[in-house]
Design a protein around this motif. Structure first.
Motif, PDB file in Angstrom:
ATOM      1  N   UNK A 297     -27.378  -0.405 -51.953  1.00 23.06           N
ATOM      2  CA  UNK A 297     -28.143  -1.563 -52.923  1.00 23.06           C
ATOM      3  C   UNK A 297     -30.312  -1.675 -53.764  1.00 23.06           C
ATOM      4  N   UNK A 298     -30.052  -1.534 -54.602  1.00 28.22           N
ATOM      5  CA  UNK A 298     -31.462  -1.914 -55.806  1.00 28.22           C
ATOM      6  C   UNK A 298     -32.338  -2.435 -54.959  1.00 28.22           C
ATOM      7  N   UNK A 299     -32.272  -3.387 -54.006  1.00 21.56           N
ATOM      8  CA  UNK A 299     -33.415  -4.224 -53.455  1.00 21.56           C
ATOM      9  C   UNK A 299     -33.045  -4.744 -52.059  1.00 21.56           C
ATOM     10  N   UNK A 300     -32.221  -4.300 -51.396  1.00 15.19           N
ATOM     11  CA  UNK A 300     -31.936  -4.387 -49.377  1.00 15.19           C
ATOM     12  C   UNK A 300     -32.352  -3.189 -49.333  1.00 15.19           C
ATOM     13  N   UNK A 301     -33.478  -3.463 -48.259  1.00 16.28           N
ATOM     14  CA  UNK A 301     -34.225  -2.009 -47.001  1.00 16.28           C
ATOM     15  C   UNK A 301     -33.330  -2.116 -46.137  1.00 16.28           C
ATOM     16  N   UNK A 302     -32.607  -0.543 -46.057  1.00 19.58           N
ATOM     17  CA  UNK A 302     -32.272  -0.046 -44.515  1.00 19.58           C
ATOM     18  C   UNK A 302     -32.903   0.514 -43.945  1.00 19.58           C
ATOM     19  N   UNK A 303     -32.822   0.590 -42.741  1.00 18.20           N
ATOM     20  CA  UNK A 303     -33.477   1.347 -41.834  1.00 18.20           C
ATOM     21  C   UNK A 303     -33.034   2.570 -41.489  1.00 18.20           C
ATOM     22  N   UNK A 304     -33.395   3.628 -41.328  1.00 19.23           N
ATOM     23  CA  UNK A 304     -32.986   5.394 -40.561  1.00 19.23           C
ATOM     24  C   UNK A 304     -33.457   5.721 -39.897  1.00 19.23           C
ATOM     25  N   UNK A 305     -32.784   6.657 -37.984  1.00 16.24           N
ATOM     26  CA  UNK A 305     -33.170   6.734 -37.700  1.00 16.24           C
ATOM     27  C   UNK A 305     -33.083   7.878 -37.827  1.00 16.24           C
ATOM     28  N   UNK A 306     -33.696   9.442 -37.841  1.00 17.77           N
ATOM     29  CA  UNK A 306     -33.681  11.058 -37.274  1.00 17.77           C
ATOM     30  C   UNK A 306     -34.283  11.590 -37.178  1.00 17.77           C
ATOM     31  N   UNK A 307     -33.742  12.861 -37.067  1.00 13.38           N
ATOM     32  CA  UNK A 307     -34.696  14.352 -36.112  1.00 13.38           C
ATOM     33  C   UNK A 307     -35.091  15.024 -37.186  1.00 13.38           C
ATOM     34  N   UNK A 308     -36.341  15.768 -37.713  1.00  6.30           N
ATOM     35  CA  UNK A 308     -37.248  15.914 -39.175  1.00  6.30           C
ATOM     36  C   UNK A 308     -37.076  16.724 -38.197  1.00  6.30           C
ATOM     37  N   UNK A 309     -36.855  18.696 -38.773  1.00  2.22           N
ATOM     38  CA  UNK A 309     -37.783  20.111 -38.097  1.00  2.22           C
ATOM     39  C   UNK A 309     -38.509  20.442 -39.458  1.00  2.22           C
ATOM     40  N   UNK A 310     -39.656  20.706 -39.612  1.00  2.00           N
ATOM     41  CA  UNK A 310     -40.826  21.020 -39.793  1.00  2.00           C
ATOM     42  C   UNK A 310     -40.831  23.361 -39.218  1.00  2.00           C
ATOM     43  N   UNK A 311     -41.650  23.593 -40.358  1.00  5.73           N
ATOM     44  CA  UNK A 311     -41.635  25.215 -40.353  1.00  5.73           C
ATOM     45  C   UNK A 311     -42.457  25.942 -40.620  1.00  5.73           C
ATOM     46  N   UNK A 312     -43.283  26.372 -40.414  1.00  3.94           N
ATOM     47  CA  UNK A 312     -45.431  26.637 -40.752  1.00  3.94           C
ATOM     48  C   UNK A 312     -45.028  28.410 -40.764  1.00  3.94           C
ATOM     49  N   UNK A 313     -44.724  28.717 -41.741  1.00  8.02           N
ATOM     50  CA  UNK A 313     -45.078  30.476 -41.505  1.00  8.02           C
ATOM     51  C   UNK A 313     -46.860  31.058 -41.459  1.00  8.02           C
ATOM     52  N   UNK A 314     -46.856  31.850 -40.747  1.00  4.07           N
ATOM     53  CA  UNK A 314     -48.699  32.536 -41.089  1.00  4.07           C
ATOM     54  C   UNK A 314     -49.562  31.439 -41.491  1.00  4.07           C
ATOM     55  N   UNK A 315     -49.343  30.379 -40.772  1.00  7.41           N
ATOM     56  CA  UNK A 315     -50.223  29.206 -40.783  1.00  7.41           C
ATOM     57  C   UNK A 315     -50.625  28.446 -41.698  1.00  7.41           C
ATOM     58  N   UNK A 316     -49.273  28.834 -42.634  1.00  4.09           N
ATOM     59  CA  UNK A 316     -49.474  27.969 -44.437  1.00  4.09           C
ATOM     60  C   UNK A 316     -49.325  26.323 -43.843  1.00  4.09           C
ATOM     61  N   UNK A 317     -48.376  25.803 -44.756  1.00  3.24           N
ATOM     62  CA  UNK A 317     -47.519  24.583 -44.876  1.00  3.24           C
ATOM     63  C   UNK A 317     -46.705  24.007 -44.382  1.00  3.24           C
ATOM     64  N   UNK A 318     -46.085  23.466 -43.500  1.00  6.18           N
ATOM     65  CA  UNK A 318     -45.499  22.720 -42.943  1.00  6.18           C
ATOM     66  C   UNK A 318     -44.291  22.282 -44.161  1.00  6.18           C
ATOM     67  N   UNK A 319     -43.027  23.144 -43.733  1.00  8.04           N
ATOM     68  CA  UNK A 319     -41.424  22.763 -44.689  1.00  8.04           C
ATOM     69  C   UNK A 319     -40.713  22.513 -44.185  1.00  8.04           C
ATOM     70  N   UNK A 320     -39.869  21.320 -44.571  1.00 10.66           N
ATOM     71  CA  UNK A 320     -38.965  21.113 -43.312  1.00 10.66           C
ATOM     72  C   UNK A 320     -37.898  21.681 -43.902  1.00 10.66           C
ATOM     73  N   UNK A 321     -37.895  22.263 -42.137  1.00  9.97           N
ATOM     74  CA  UNK A 321     -36.411  23.421 -41.840  1.00  9.97           C
ATOM     75  C   UNK A 321     -34.814  22.721 -41.871  1.00  9.97           C
ATOM     76  N   UNK A 322     -35.167  21.406 -41.062  1.00  5.74           N
ATOM     77  CA  UNK A 322     -33.613  20.702 -41.285  1.00  5.74           C
ATOM     78  C   UNK A 322     -33.824  19.590 -40.406  1.00  5.74           C
ATOM     79  N   UNK A 323     -32.515  18.447 -40.548  1.00  2.00           N
ATOM     80  CA  UNK A 323     -32.561  16.981 -40.303  1.00  2.00           C
ATOM     81  C   UNK A 323     -31.561  16.710 -39.917  1.00  2.00           C
TER      82      UNK A 323
END
Length: 327
Positions: A297-323
């Protein structure tokens, strides 16, 4: 009921089953396609700890190309290559095979030559095959609709709890036994719990919105900047499938409703954080030619529950590693 009648009815059921398997069902939209994809370093095969946001825990990864901590950086290209495997084509070929097999079996049962002396046995087999096909269709429908439904949880608007990093962290078997290498290098590569700051949680919330926006805009450059090579391979595969099917996935109004930390640890010079998030969004699949909505739907809001895993190398920026989808 005669053998011919059973065979005709069974052949019709088989053809319907084959057709349903051949039709590419409208995939669950949004980044990840509603599937659990990616990796969590040494904990890829371990379930993340449950949280108040997701008390039922998480599903296991359905698509994953994990690498050992010491090889994570060097194997990124290989992980991305494996992530882009032709799963859509493989599933289609399986559907074709199932449809042809069902139709062929019932076609044989409808013959009047070789099976004429085994009418009763063939009739029973045809009946059993019909039941099996019907059960398969029901299971397919249940799985499809169950994956499309998301739990509606209470407590919207709660901030990150900023807790959970000091909870007991499960250790993989190799880490508990010391591995084969031993020494300081092996100890440094073992997962160690870490603490996160407010800026880290702000980065996670920002990435939630930016990744959804980049995916909706089919912005490959934007995705590459914010996700690991493995996750980019999965996103690119999903977007390519959408293009082949003539649909476009559009996501908007992404808002974090509740989130808390499930697990945070360090492996060598890499930091990982798995965060449970419940968020709302507007999501729809559009036909690329007509612009009409084919799902969502272009108007109806839905809710989602997920686990997002983030990875940061050498003190850099966080990046998404898994959902991972919430169980």
């Amino acid at each position: 009921m005669s053998l011919i009648s059973l065979a005709r009815r069974g052949r019709a059921v088989a053809l319907v089953a084959g057709a349903l398997l051949l039709v590419p069902l409208v995939a669950e939209a949004r980044p990840g396609g509603g599937r659990s994809s990616g990796s969590r370093g040494s904990f890829t095969n371990s379930a993340p700890p449950s949280t108040n946001t997701t008390p039922g825990g998480a599903q296991t990864f359905q698509r994953s190309a994990p690498a050992s901590p010491s090889m994570a950086g060097r194997s990124a290209a290989g992980a991305a290559t494996q992530a882009a495997r032709p799963s859509f084509a493989r599933n289609m070929m399986m559907g074709i095979g199932a449809g042809l097999l069902g139709a062929g079996l019932f076609g044989l049962l409808s013959g009047s030559g070789f099976f004429s002396g085994l009418a009763s046995l063939a009739g029973m087999l045809g009946f059993l095959l019909q039941i099996g096909l019907i059960v398969g269709l029901v299971m397919l429908a249940i799985r499809f609709f169950r994956r499309r439904s998301e739990p509606q949880l209470a407590g919207a608007g709660a901030p990150y709890t900023r807790q959970g990093y000091d909870a007991p962290q499960p250790q993989p078997a190799a880490a508990r036994m010391g591995g084969f290498g031993g020494g300081a290098a092996a100890a440094a590569a073992q997962p160690q719990p870490i603490e996160l700051a407010g800026d880290d949680f702000n980065a996670f919330e920002r990435l939630l919105g930016e990744i959804n926006t980049a995916y909706s805009n089919e912005d490959e450059a934007g995705l590459r900047q914010r996700v690991t090579p493995e996750m980019f391979g999965y996103f690119d595969e999903d977007l390519s499938d959408n293009a082949r099917r003539g649909v476009a996935d559009r996501v908007s109004d992404v808002k974090l409703l509740q989130g808390d930390l499930s697990q945070a640890w360090r492996e060598g010079d890499q930091d990982y954080a798995t965060v449970a998030m419940r968020f709302s969004l507007i999501n729809a699949l559009y036909d690329r030619k007509s612009g009409k909505i084919v799902d969502g739907s272009a108007t109806q809001t839905q809710e989602v529950s997920e686990y997002w895993t983030f990875l940061r190398e050498h003190g850099g920026a966080w990046k998404l590693s898994g959902i991972q989808q919430a169980a």
